[in-house]
Motif scaffolding. Structure first.
Motif, PDB file in Angstrom:
ATOM      1  N   ASP A   1       0.672  -1.359   0.082  1.00  0.00           N
ATOM      2  CA  ASP A   1      -0.177  -0.213  -0.056  1.00  0.00           C
ATOM      3  C   ASP A   1       0.801   1.143  -0.051  1.00  0.00           C
ATOM      4  OD1 ASP A   1      -2.645  -1.248  -0.110  1.00  0.00           O
ATOM      5  OD2 ASP A   1      -2.023  -1.126   2.164  1.00  0.00           O
ATOM      6  N   LEU A   2       1.595   1.144   0.744  1.00  0.00           N
ATOM      7  CA  LEU A   2       2.807   2.235   0.219  1.00  0.00           C
ATOM      8  C   LEU A   2       3.652   2.780  -0.362  1.00  0.00           C
ATOM      9  CD1 LEU A   2       4.007   4.439   2.098  1.00  0.00           C
ATOM     10  CD2 LEU A   2       6.416   3.193   2.582  1.00  0.00           C
ATOM     11  N   VAL A   3       4.269   2.147  -1.297  1.00  0.00           N
ATOM     12  CA  VAL A   3       4.840   1.796  -2.061  1.00  0.00           C
ATOM     13  C   VAL A   3       3.408   2.525  -3.953  1.00  0.00           C
ATOM     14  CG1 VAL A   3       5.610   1.025  -4.518  1.00  0.00           C
ATOM     15  CG2 VAL A   3       6.301   0.029  -2.031  1.00  0.00           C
ATOM     16  N   ALA A   4       2.387   1.671  -3.560  1.00  0.00           N
ATOM     17  CA  ALA A   4       1.032   2.275  -4.463  1.00  0.00           C
ATOM     18  C   ALA A   4       1.233   3.802  -4.149  1.00  0.00           C
ATOM     19  CB  ALA A   4      -0.231   0.830  -4.372  1.00  0.00           C
ATOM     20  N   ASN A   5       0.790   3.677  -2.929  1.00  0.00           N
ATOM     21  CA  ASN A   5       0.467   5.695  -2.649  1.00  0.00           C
ATOM     22  C   ASN A   5       1.268   6.625  -3.194  1.00  0.00           C
ATOM     23  OD1 ASN A   5      -2.362   5.074  -1.772  1.00  0.00           O
ATOM     24  ND2 ASN A   5      -1.333   4.979   0.247  1.00  0.00           N
ATOM     25  N   PHE A   6       2.585   5.942  -2.494  1.00  0.00           N
ATOM     26  CA  PHE A   6       3.776   7.061  -3.641  1.00  0.00           C
ATOM     27  C   PHE A   6       3.903   7.592  -4.689  1.00  0.00           C
ATOM     28  CE2 PHE A   6       7.743   7.231  -4.890  1.00  0.00           C
ATOM     29  CZ  PHE A   6       8.655   8.190  -4.440  1.00  0.00           C
ATOM     30  N   TYR A   7       3.920   5.492  -5.372  1.00  0.00           N
ATOM     31  CA  TYR A   7       3.492   5.986  -6.904  1.00  0.00           C
ATOM     32  C   TYR A   7       2.488   6.885  -7.564  1.00  0.00           C
ATOM     33  CZ  TYR A   7       8.026   3.467  -8.487  1.00  0.00           C
ATOM     34  OH  TYR A   7       8.832   2.993  -8.386  1.00  0.00           O
TER      35      TYR A   7
ATOM     36  N   ASP B   1      -5.754   0.157 -10.766  1.00  0.00           N
ATOM     37  CA  ASP B   1      -5.752  -1.570 -10.062  1.00  0.00           C
ATOM     38  C   ASP B   1      -5.338  -2.815 -10.811  1.00  0.00           C
ATOM     39  OD1 ASP B   1      -8.019   0.455  -8.963  1.00  0.00           O
ATOM     40  OD2 ASP B   1      -9.112   0.120 -10.612  1.00  0.00           O
ATOM     41  N   GLN B   2      -5.411  -2.694 -11.698  1.00  0.00           N
ATOM     42  CA  GLN B   2      -4.121  -3.797 -12.956  1.00  0.00           C
ATOM     43  C   GLN B   2      -2.284  -3.738 -12.057  1.00  0.00           C
ATOM     44  OE1 GLN B   2      -4.716  -3.884 -16.597  1.00  0.00           O
ATOM     45  NE2 GLN B   2      -6.441  -4.400 -16.942  1.00  0.00           N
ATOM     46  N   MET B   3      -2.127  -2.509 -11.511  1.00  0.00           N
ATOM     47  CA  MET B   3      -1.234  -2.724 -10.621  1.00  0.00           C
ATOM     48  C   MET B   3      -0.722  -3.013  -9.593  1.00  0.00           C
ATOM     49  SD  MET B   3       1.767  -1.746 -13.324  1.00  0.00           S
ATOM     50  CE  MET B   3       3.287  -0.903 -12.389  1.00  0.00           C
ATOM     51  N   TYR B   4      -1.636  -2.271  -9.621  1.00  0.00           N
ATOM     52  CA  TYR B   4      -1.703  -2.692  -7.872  1.00  0.00           C
ATOM     53  C   TYR B   4      -2.562  -4.721  -7.454  1.00  0.00           C
ATOM     54  CZ  TYR B   4      -2.951  -2.745  -2.682  1.00  0.00           C
ATOM     55  OH  TYR B   4      -3.656  -2.957  -1.241  1.00  0.00           O
ATOM     56  N   ASP B   5      -3.615  -4.643  -8.111  1.00  0.00           N
ATOM     57  CA  ASP B   5      -4.123  -6.058  -8.365  1.00  0.00           C
ATOM     58  C   ASP B   5      -3.020  -6.941  -8.572  1.00  0.00           C
ATOM     59  OD1 ASP B   5      -6.241  -5.323  -6.798  1.00  0.00           O
ATOM     60  OD2 ASP B   5      -6.713  -5.903  -9.326  1.00  0.00           O
ATOM     61  N   ASN B   6      -1.612  -7.239  -9.291  1.00  0.00           N
ATOM     62  CA  ASN B   6      -0.774  -7.957  -9.923  1.00  0.00           C
ATOM     63  C   ASN B   6       0.239  -7.420  -9.074  1.00  0.00           C
ATOM     64  OD1 ASN B   6      -2.650  -9.118 -11.815  1.00  0.00           O
ATOM     65  ND2 ASN B   6      -2.176  -7.483 -13.146  1.00  0.00           N
ATOM     66  N   ASP B   7       0.448  -6.617  -8.350  1.00  0.00           N
ATOM     67  CA  ASP B   7       1.585  -6.045  -7.107  1.00  0.00           C
ATOM     68  C   ASP B   7       2.962  -6.128  -7.524  1.00  0.00           C
ATOM     69  OD1 ASP B   7       0.123  -7.157  -4.877  1.00  0.00           O
ATOM     70  OD2 ASP B   7       1.046  -9.209  -4.796  1.00  0.00           O
ATOM     71  N   LEU B   8       2.210  -5.660  -9.266  1.00  0.00           N
ATOM     72  CA  LEU B   8       3.270  -4.364 -10.177  1.00  0.00           C
ATOM     73  C   LEU B   8       4.493  -3.496  -9.559  1.00  0.00           C
ATOM     74  CD1 LEU B   8       2.028  -4.881 -13.345  1.00  0.00           C
ATOM     75  CD2 LEU B   8       3.831  -6.414 -12.365  1.00  0.00           C
TER      76      LEU B   8
ATOM     77  N   VAL C   1       8.308  -2.306  -9.799  1.00  0.00           N
ATOM     78  CA  VAL C   1       8.810  -1.185 -10.672  1.00  0.00           C
ATOM     79  C   VAL C   1       9.783  -0.601  -9.689  1.00  0.00           C
ATOM     80  CG1 VAL C   1       8.171   0.814 -10.945  1.00  0.00           C
ATOM     81  CG2 VAL C   1       6.980  -1.453 -11.697  1.00  0.00           C
ATOM     82  N   ALA C   2       9.409  -0.208  -8.010  1.00  0.00           N
ATOM     83  CA  ALA C   2       9.851  -0.038  -6.966  1.00  0.00           C
ATOM     84  C   ALA C   2      11.723  -0.486  -7.100  1.00  0.00           C
ATOM     85  CB  ALA C   2       9.219   0.164  -5.917  1.00  0.00           C
ATOM     86  N   ILE C   3      11.551  -1.537  -6.851  1.00  0.00           N
ATOM     87  CA  ILE C   3      12.894  -2.148  -6.676  1.00  0.00           C
ATOM     88  C   ILE C   3      13.266  -1.955  -8.210  1.00  0.00           C
ATOM     89  CG2 ILE C   3      14.232  -4.728  -6.402  1.00  0.00           C
ATOM     90  CD1 ILE C   3      12.931  -3.683  -3.645  1.00  0.00           C
ATOM     91  N   TYR C   4      13.192  -2.142  -8.727  1.00  0.00           N
ATOM     92  CA  TYR C   4      14.235  -2.387 -10.259  1.00  0.00           C
ATOM     93  C   TYR C   4      14.127  -0.495 -10.416  1.00  0.00           C
ATOM     94  CZ  TYR C   4      14.771  -1.426 -15.215  1.00  0.00           C
ATOM     95  OH  TYR C   4      15.316  -0.723 -16.320  1.00  0.00           O
ATOM     96  N   SER C   5      13.602   0.154 -10.588  1.00  0.00           N
ATOM     97  CA  SER C   5      14.132   1.515  -9.920  1.00  0.00           C
ATOM     98  C   SER C   5      14.986   1.805  -9.557  1.00  0.00           C
ATOM     99  CB  SER C   5      12.512   2.667 -10.080  1.00  0.00           C
ATOM    100  OG  SER C   5      11.654   2.736 -10.967  1.00  0.00           O
ATOM    101  N   SER C   6      15.112   1.922  -7.854  1.00  0.00           N
ATOM    102  CA  SER C   6      16.438   1.769  -7.173  1.00  0.00           C
ATOM    103  C   SER C   6      17.371   0.830  -7.455  1.00  0.00           C
ATOM    104  CB  SER C   6      15.195   1.392  -6.222  1.00  0.00           C
ATOM    105  OG  SER C   6      14.186   1.866  -5.102  1.00  0.00           O
ATOM    106  N   LEU C   7      17.239  -0.527  -8.309  1.00  0.00           N
ATOM    107  CA  LEU C   7      18.555  -0.436  -8.460  1.00  0.00           C
ATOM    108  C   LEU C   7      18.924   0.166  -9.872  1.00  0.00           C
ATOM    109  CD1 LEU C   7      17.866  -3.998  -8.262  1.00  0.00           C
ATOM    110  CD2 LEU C   7      19.277  -3.186  -6.738  1.00  0.00           C
TER     111      LEU C   7
ATOM    112  N   LEU D   1      15.585   4.812 -18.135  1.00  0.00           N
ATOM    113  CA  LEU D   1      15.041   3.033 -17.784  1.00  0.00           C
ATOM    114  C   LEU D   1      14.913   3.301 -16.935  1.00  0.00           C
ATOM    115  CD1 LEU D   1      19.672   2.833 -17.834  1.00  0.00           C
ATOM    116  CD2 LEU D   1      17.572   1.693 -19.384  1.00  0.00           C
ATOM    117  N   SER D   2      13.980   3.955 -15.785  1.00  0.00           N
ATOM    118  CA  SER D   2      13.682   4.125 -14.663  1.00  0.00           C
ATOM    119  C   SER D   2      12.008   3.552 -15.202  1.00  0.00           C
ATOM    120  CB  SER D   2      13.370   4.755 -13.396  1.00  0.00           C
ATOM    121  OG  SER D   2      14.482   4.107 -12.586  1.00  0.00           O
TER     122      SER D   2
END
Length: 74
Positions: free
Chosen positions: A3-9, A22-29, A33-39, A73-74
């Motif tokens: 919920d925190l990551v979804a609210n941030f994005y 809704d699809q991004m949230y339901d599929n836990d994406l 995306v946050a991990i990939y962007s941080s890396l 890239l992110s």
């Protein structure tokens, strides 16, 4: 955490895009995306400071180009 990551994005509802969000949230994406962007940000920062940052390339334009590449890239 999901919920925190979804609210941030979604900027706490300010950038909610309906069914796409809704699809991004339901599929836990949001978390992946946050991990990939941080890396990507970490790798580009390390590459800049240890590889690119030399006296000849110590310019704002080179740093801005690095930020632009990271954003794309992110």
């Amino acid at each position: 955490m999901k919920d925190l990551v979804a609210n941030f994005y979604e900027l706490w509802g300010g950038a909610y895009l309906g069914s796409f969000s809704d699809q991004m949230y339901d599929n836990d994406l949001y978390f992946s995306v946050a991990i990939y962007s941080s890396l990507v940000a970490l790798v580009l920062t390390i590459a800049y400071y240890y590889v690119i940052d030399r006296p000849g390339t110590a310019k704002i334009s080179i740093w801005a180009l690095n930020l632009l590449v990271g954003g794309i890239l992110s």
